[in-house]
Design an enzyme around this catalytic site. Structure first.
Site, PDB file in Angstrom:
ATOM      1  N   SER A  15      16.830   4.134  -2.306  1.00 37.50           N
ATOM      2  CA  SER A  15      17.283   3.426  -1.118  1.00 37.50           C
ATOM      3  C   SER A  15      16.423   2.158  -0.865  1.00 37.50           C
ATOM      4  CB  SER A  15      16.984   4.367   0.282  1.00 37.50           C
ATOM      5  OG  SER A  15      15.536   4.283   0.454  1.00 37.50           O
ATOM      6  N   LEU A  17      15.338  -1.587  -0.230  1.00 34.08           N
ATOM      7  CA  LEU A  17      14.824  -2.443  -1.105  1.00 34.08           C
ATOM      8  C   LEU A  17      15.137  -2.208  -2.442  1.00 34.08           C
ATOM      9  CD1 LEU A  17      12.342  -4.366   1.097  1.00 34.08           C
ATOM     10  CD2 LEU A  17      14.969  -4.859   0.990  1.00 34.08           C
ATOM     11  N   ASP A  59       5.533  11.535  -5.889  1.00 33.15           N
ATOM     12  CA  ASP A  59       4.812  11.238  -4.464  1.00 33.15           C
ATOM     13  C   ASP A  59       3.790  10.261  -5.267  1.00 33.15           C
ATOM     14  OD1 ASP A  59       2.966  11.072  -2.519  1.00 33.15           O
ATOM     15  OD2 ASP A  59       2.522  13.017  -2.821  1.00 33.15           O
ATOM     16  N   VAL A  60       3.933   8.981  -4.690  1.00 31.66           N
ATOM     17  CA  VAL A  60       3.100   7.773  -5.121  1.00 31.66           C
ATOM     18  C   VAL A  60       1.521   7.935  -4.820  1.00 31.66           C
ATOM     19  CG1 VAL A  60       4.965   6.198  -4.884  1.00 31.66           C
ATOM     20  CG2 VAL A  60       3.519   6.521  -3.041  1.00 31.66           C
ATOM     21  N   SER A 149       4.675  -7.280   3.873  1.00 38.01           N
ATOM     22  CA  SER A 149       5.744  -7.486   5.111  1.00 38.01           C
ATOM     23  C   SER A 149       5.015  -8.647   6.004  1.00 38.01           C
ATOM     24  CB  SER A 149       5.652  -6.416   5.878  1.00 38.01           C
ATOM     25  OG  SER A 149       6.391  -6.685   6.992  1.00 38.01           O
ATOM     26  N   TYR A 162       1.014   0.214  10.137  1.00 37.23           N
ATOM     27  CA  TYR A 162       1.812  -0.479   9.069  1.00 37.23           C
ATOM     28  C   TYR A 162       1.394  -1.898   9.057  1.00 37.23           C
ATOM     29  CZ  TYR A 162       6.344  -2.476   7.347  1.00 37.23           C
ATOM     30  OH  TYR A 162       6.940  -2.839   5.987  1.00 37.23           O
ATOM     31  N   THR A 197      18.164  -2.674   6.052  1.00 37.60           N
ATOM     32  CA  THR A 197      18.221  -1.495   5.166  1.00 37.60           C
ATOM     33  C   THR A 197      18.840  -0.353   6.284  1.00 37.60           C
ATOM     34  OG1 THR A 197      16.202  -0.984   6.296  1.00 37.60           O
ATOM     35  CG2 THR A 197      16.105  -2.047   4.053  1.00 37.60           C
TER      36      THR A 197
END
Length: 256
Positions: A15, A17, A59-60, A149, A162, A197
């Site tokens: 999904s 980016l 799962d990273v 970001s 974040y 997004t």
């Protein structure tokens, strides 16, 4: 590094980016391996794109999960040349909320996925890239692109977790590039601003309109395809290394 006929791992590739980059790199002739937990969407994209695209339920944050998928990618395509780390989450975590202290469990989860997950995939991808025969006169063996970001620099209210995670990604970019220089592996990061997004589609129209007016110029949300083209440049331009590139139309986020 030329993208054509190289193999690219895209985390979060089902999904946003990640999907845009997966599609773009595939159109440029790359083999694309999508790592994501969204099995339905990931399989749909891989089936649509065909034999040069495959999906892996990953799962990273799981060492075994990533390593197993990485081995399957190498077996299928013969190696790994590009790794784009887009997988991440962005729940609100305030330091102090109306109900008391911020949610430590949620804070930890964000750090685990966004920062530790990025390092986990990057380190395992680098291990495979280092085995490659150099593909150009500069001795290139691989390229890693992480996702930071603008929140790493101008985190808003409720973005404590974040911002911390993306600040960590930004901070480790140069160090990681230094670690891997001897292996012919470059490392850069993209720091997107407000990119349209699917998350934005759930916002009320007035919120969407307000956000759209915030960039300096052009006055609109960014497009995932624009981030994908920046990722292409970071792969193809061998002199881009150790950089965190803001892609935000000149926006500087306010407190809220």
């Amino acid at each position: 590094m030329n993208i054509s006929e190289k193999t690219a791992i895209i985390t979060g590739g089902a999904s946003g980016l990640g999907e845009a980059t997966a599609r773009h790199f595939h159109s440029l002739g790359a083999n694309v391996a999508i790592f994501d937990v969204n099995v339905y969407r990931g399989l749909a994209i891989s089936q649509e794109l065909g034999s040069r695209c495959s999906f892996y339920d990953v799962d990273v944050t799981g060492d075994g999960s990533v390593a197993k998928a990485m081995a399957r990618v190498v077996e299928k395509y013969g190696g790994v040349h590009i790794c784009c780390n887009y997988a991440g989450i962005a729940p609100a975590v305030k330091t102090l909320g109306r109900d008391g202290p911020g949610d430590l469990e949620l804070f930890t989860k964000v750090i685990h996925i966004n920062l530790i997950g990025t390092f986990n995939v990057a380190r395992l991808a680098a291990h495979e890239m280092a085995k490659n025969t150099p593909v150009d006169e500069d001795g290139s063996r691989g390229v890693i692109i992480n996702t930071a970001s603008v929140a790493a620099y101008e985190g808003q209210i409720g973005q404590a977790a974040y911002s911390a995670s993306k600040g960590g990604v930004a901070s480790m970019t140069l160090t990681m590039a230094r670690d891997l220089a001897r292996n012919g592996i470059r490392v850069n990061a993209i720091a997107p601003g407000l990119i349209h997004t699917p998350m934005f589609d759930a916002f009320p129209q007035e919120v969407y309109n307000s956000l759209s007016r915030q960039p300096l110029y052009p006055v609109r949300l960014g497009k995932p395809e624009e981030v994908a083209r920046l990722a292409q440049h970071l792969v193809e331009n061998n002199y881009m290394n150790g950089e965190v590139v803001r892609m935000d139309a000149g926006i500087r986020m306010q407190a809220k």
